[in-house]
Design a protein around this motif. Structure first.
Motif, mmCIF file in Angstrom:
data_model
loop_
_atom_site.group_PDB
_atom_site.id
_atom_site.type_symbol
_atom_site.label_atom_id
_atom_site.label_comp_id
_atom_site.label_asym_id
_atom_site.label_seq_id
_atom_site.Cartn_x
_atom_site.Cartn_y
_atom_site.Cartn_z
ATOM 1 N N THR A 168 0.860 -1.193 0.000
ATOM 2 C CA THR A 168 0.000 0.000 0.000
ATOM 3 C C THR A 168 0.890 1.235 0.000
ATOM 4 N N ILE A 169 0.302 2.363 -0.322
ATOM 5 C CA ILE A 169 1.016 3.636 -0.214
ATOM 6 C C ILE A 169 0.087 4.633 0.470
ATOM 7 N N GLY A 170 0.546 5.151 1.594
ATOM 8 C CA GLY A 170 -0.227 6.135 2.343
ATOM 9 C C GLY A 170 0.721 7.045 3.101
ATOM 10 N N LEU A 171 0.164 7.952 3.882
ATOM 11 C CA LEU A 171 0.990 8.900 4.631
ATOM 12 C C LEU A 171 1.457 8.276 5.936
ATOM 13 N N ILE A 203 -3.077 0.854 -4.458
ATOM 14 C CA ILE A 203 -2.273 2.055 -4.675
ATOM 15 C C ILE A 203 -3.208 3.205 -5.041
ATOM 16 N N PRO A 204 -3.174 4.327 -4.307
ATOM 17 C CA PRO A 204 -4.047 5.465 -4.640
ATOM 18 C C PRO A 204 -3.849 5.922 -6.085
ATOM 19 N N SER A 205 -4.939 6.298 -6.728
ATOM 20 C CA SER A 205 -4.896 6.651 -8.149
ATOM 21 C C SER A 205 -3.934 7.802 -8.435
ATOM 22 N N GLU A 206 -3.770 8.739 -7.464
ATOM 23 C CA GLU A 206 -2.921 9.907 -7.719
ATOM 24 C C GLU A 206 -1.432 9.569 -7.777
ATOM 25 N N TYR A 223 1.867 -6.379 -11.769
ATOM 26 C CA TYR A 223 0.657 -7.140 -11.457
ATOM 27 C C TYR A 223 -0.109 -6.372 -10.378
ATOM 28 N N ARG A 224 -1.330 -5.922 -10.722
ATOM 29 C CA ARG A 224 -2.108 -5.059 -9.833
ATOM 30 C C ARG A 224 -3.281 -5.796 -9.199
ATOM 31 N N LEU A 225 -3.429 -5.593 -7.879
ATOM 32 C CA LEU A 225 -4.591 -6.095 -7.166
ATOM 33 C C LEU A 225 -5.854 -5.451 -7.741
ATOM 34 N N GLY A 226 -6.859 -6.274 -8.014
ATOM 35 C CA GLY A 226 -8.117 -5.770 -8.568
ATOM 36 C C GLY A 226 -8.139 -5.734 -10.077
#
Length: 422
Positions: A168-171, A203-206, A223-226
């Motif tokens: 994941t990617i977050g703050l 991964i957030p779209s931005e 390879y992307r989840l979803g």
């Protein structure tokens, strides 16, 4: 020989600085070269992400172990003992071998100091060097390596892995690898390597384009989840011609499973469907949605940032047939305290505590509105005991906010159980 006991090693490590003046890999590369570059002698898998990297690493290592492969695992933080950080086939590094590899690292440092008198390693570099040396000396077939912080500049980023995973990617850790989510994405994309597959979660779209651009630059298949593989809330997983059914878990935990299984399948290792399911269902991840009691339910989870806490509470609030949810929480004072507490439901009974750790929030570190709203216990053991004793059969007690608190409660429970036996 500098170290005689594991306690000597651990005390020394935590007395070392945590950061170098310049943020590069020159120090760790130099000591690994002196050790014969052990990181190049074992096949590796590299895991980063704001949340879920520890769980994904545990699932992946258990899959490899189930396939009969000797598998190293390097993870952080530890929950009960330091030795958890370096494992082979689920077994923590024994104290005597911890001492042995530490002394070998120290000898390498001493050799470098003959020409560079001021050469030294920070704590995490020392741990990374010990792990790679141990996995090489024990002839591991694979080693699953969890990033410490970030990716590109992380001290583990000295490998050419068989595959990379970005969960994941977050703050989080904005002061070190931020300040923006785009900065964090750029840093985490640094583990993507030339022509090696990369498996990514939510991964957030931005910032997705940053990951895609790095994968394209490195000619690494993404390879992307979803998109390329999927898992639903009921544990139904699908990738290409593969289909599995896993036990239902929190949604975020399902995502970690999907990442681990997809990466494992890309390695083309022979393992039957039933054994893959068995490996996942047998995996125990310390301090991550760890249920230590049923009826009443007591859950320990080290969720320590907004993204992790939101995922945890969303799942918990969807739980059926509970009477009350009680939450015992401490949090590090450098976290987004107000944002985390904004996630609680009005029905949640929240209790604040602290632990004897320099970064842990004390009463004066909590915002006034939080202290006015929730009860505060200076002693986490007293708080936990009172809450546990007050539970009814259908209640849920969640201990969260920090892996340090989870660790402290697990040790407290272990001591309590042992004293009751005697």
């Amino acid at each position: 020989m500098k170290f005689k006991t594991a306690k000597d090693v651990i005390s020394y490590l935590y007395a070392l600085p945590h950061l170098h003046p310049k943020n590069d890999l020159s120090f760790i590369k130099k000591v690994l070269q002196e050790l014969g570059n052990p990181q190049d002698k074992v096949k590796t898998l590299h895991v980063t992400g704001t949340n879920g990297k520890g769980s994904t690493s545990y699932y992946l290592s258990n899959l490899l172990k189930k396939a009969g492969l000797k598998t190293g695992l390097f993870v952080s933080p530890y929950i009960l003992e330091f030795n958890e950080r370096i494992q082979i086939n689920g077994q923590n590094i024994p104290n005597e071998e911890l001492v042995e590899v530490a002394n070998q690292v120290e000898l390498a440092i001493e050799k470098i100091r003959r020409t560079e008198s001021d050469f030294s390693l920070v704590t995490f570099e020392y741990e990374v060097a010990m792990a790679f040396l141990y996995f090489d000396q024990k002839d591991c077939d694979y080693a699953v390596i969890e990033v410490g912080i970030g990716g590109q500049h992380d001290k583990t980023n000295v490998i050419d892995p068989e595959a990379s995973i970005i969960t994941t990617i977050g703050l989080d850790h904005e002061k070190i690898i931020g300040p923006t989510i785009k900065d964090i994405a750029q840093e985490k994309s640094g583990i993507i390597k030339q022509k090696k597959p990369v498996v990514v979660g939510n991964i957030p779209s931005e910032v997705l384009s940053i990951i895609q651009a790095k994968a394209s630059q490195e000619k690494a298949k993404l390879y992307r989840l979803g998109e390329d593989f999927k898992i639903d809330d009921d544990g139904n997983y699908q990738f290409e011609s593969y289909k599995f059914k896993f036990m239902p878990r929190p949604k975020v935990e399902n995502y970690d499973i999907a990442l681990a299984v997809t990466t494992f399948l890309l390695l083309k290792i022979d393992l039957t469907s039933s054994m893959i399911q068995q490996a996942i269902d047998e995996t125990v991840i310390p301090g991550r949605y760890q249920i230590i009691n049923q009826q009443p339910t007591i859950i320990l989870d080290g969720a320590h940032n907004v993204q992790a806490m939101q995922n945890l509470l969303t799942f918990l609030h969807q739980t059926k047939n509970y009477r009350k949810i009680k939450i015992l929480i401490t949090i590090m004072k450098d976290k987004d305290i107000l944002d985390v507490f904004g996630l609680f439901d009005q029905r949640d009974e929240v209790f604040l505590t602290t632990i004897p750790y320099v970064r842990a929030a004390k009463k004066e570190d909590f915002p006034d509105e939080i202290i006015a709203k929730y009860s505060y216990f200076e002693d986490y053991q007293t708080a936990f005991s009172k809450l546990r004793d007050s539970l009814q059969k259908d209640d849920i007690l969640l201990v969260t906010g920090s892996f340090y608190l989870v660790s402290a409660i697990l040790k407290f429970e272990r001591c309590s159980n042992e004293s009751q036996k005697h």
